[in-house]
Enzyme design. Sequence first.
Site, PDB file in Angstrom:
ATOM      1  N   ARG A 179      10.857 -60.166  -6.579  1.00 34.93           N
ATOM      2  CA  ARG A 179      11.719 -60.189  -7.484  1.00 34.93           C
ATOM      3  C   ARG A 179      12.555 -59.076  -7.850  1.00 34.93           C
ATOM      4  O   ARG A 179      12.735 -58.842  -8.929  1.00 34.93           O
ATOM      5  CB  ARG A 179      10.962 -60.788  -8.683  1.00 34.93           C
ATOM      6  CG  ARG A 179      10.074 -62.109  -8.159  1.00 34.93           C
ATOM      7  CD  ARG A 179      11.175 -63.319  -7.972  1.00 34.93           C
ATOM      8  NE  ARG A 179      10.421 -64.631  -7.553  1.00 34.93           N
ATOM      9  CZ  ARG A 179      10.217 -64.909  -6.377  1.00 34.93           C
ATOM     10  NH1 ARG A 179      10.405 -64.072  -5.316  1.00 34.93           N
ATOM     11  NH2 ARG A 179       9.520 -65.850  -6.050  1.00 34.93           N
ATOM     12  N   SER A 230       9.714 -70.359 -13.337  1.00 34.14           N
ATOM     13  CA  SER A 230       8.333 -69.571 -13.706  1.00 34.14           C
ATOM     14  C   SER A 230       8.779 -68.502 -14.644  1.00 34.14           C
ATOM     15  O   SER A 230       9.592 -67.824 -14.272  1.00 34.14           O
ATOM     16  CB  SER A 230       7.741 -69.038 -12.218  1.00 34.14           C
ATOM     17  OG  SER A 230       7.642 -69.987 -11.414  1.00 34.14           O
ATOM     18  N   GLU A 300       9.253 -62.779 -15.916  1.00 33.70           N
ATOM     19  CA  GLU A 300      10.259 -62.978 -14.818  1.00 33.70           C
ATOM     20  C   GLU A 300      11.753 -63.150 -15.534  1.00 33.70           C
ATOM     21  O   GLU A 300      12.801 -62.802 -15.016  1.00 33.70           O
ATOM     22  CB  GLU A 300       9.850 -64.224 -13.870  1.00 33.70           C
ATOM     23  CG  GLU A 300      10.834 -64.168 -12.656  1.00 33.70           C
ATOM     24  CD  GLU A 300      10.419 -64.951 -11.713  1.00 33.70           C
ATOM     25  OE1 GLU A 300      10.993 -65.893 -11.001  1.00 33.70           O
ATOM     26  OE2 GLU A 300       9.080 -65.001 -11.372  1.00 33.70           O
TER      27      GLU A 300
END
Length: 305
Positions: A179, A230, A300
């Site tokens: 990420r 998420s 995130e």
Amino acid sequence: MDWVTAFDNKAAAYLPDVELLREEPMAKHTSFRTGGPARRMAFPRSGEQLVLLLSLAEDCGARPFVMGCGTNLLAPDQGLDRLVIITSGLSRLEMGAESGTLLAESGVSLARLADFACKQGLTGLEFAHGIPGTVGGGVCMNAGAYGGEMKQVVSGVSALFPEEGVRVLTGEELAFGYRRSFLTEHPEAVVLSAVFRLSPGNPESIRETQRSLMARRKASQPLEWPSAGSTFKRPEGHFAGTLIDQCGLKGLRVGGAQVSEKHAGFVINRGGAASADVRELIRQVQARVFEKTGVRLEPEVKFVD
């Protein structure tokens, strides 16, 4: 002079064809469906218009914020005293110069990109079919799912760096990680386009894989509610959703924000949530999980200031 007045005058003179909205609610442009008004919101339809918008913003003292479809963003309830630039109009998608490659501008949705690859008989992007978001954000964050990620298929990116101009970065130079990428370390950079290197495949087999992955998403994720996907990154050696569930936090609410009862890794907007509700719920989840497990959950979701 207020930056808005100066910007309006310059935009009218140099970019009269670019759609420009005033005091546009961010809630209309984020998947959480929260966020107050942006002072100005622009919708360029080409890389040239985007570059000129950024130049005008600098001349006027504006703080530009470039975004795609807002699927991983939490915008403040009080709004943004900024020029928000939406890249959805940068939608060129075509076969690349080399065999087995695709060229996509930053505003192309990952779903459209995966569908186009399928139609061309190219495999490698099946994982991206159900990921909300655009090429720009997906490349920056090394988006991934079900064992696939951008790192595996991106061979190069064209990006604008304010102090340097346009640079072409190879996949190796992008230094993809979980990420993250070179571009997340340089938030001032703006993705213009990306090249994807894929392999020959059978369109029917590719489509079947896409259907299968989408069925798994629908069965396990709360897609019926506004969210940013998420909420937390996967902590090393753990799964965020499992930790949150084990801490008994499914269904925890703050205002209209809730930890999904279907998948604890998702914070959802059950209706009427403010961004402040989402932030506070994220904070509470982080605190409870750390208190009970010693694991620090890292969001995130990107918080826009």
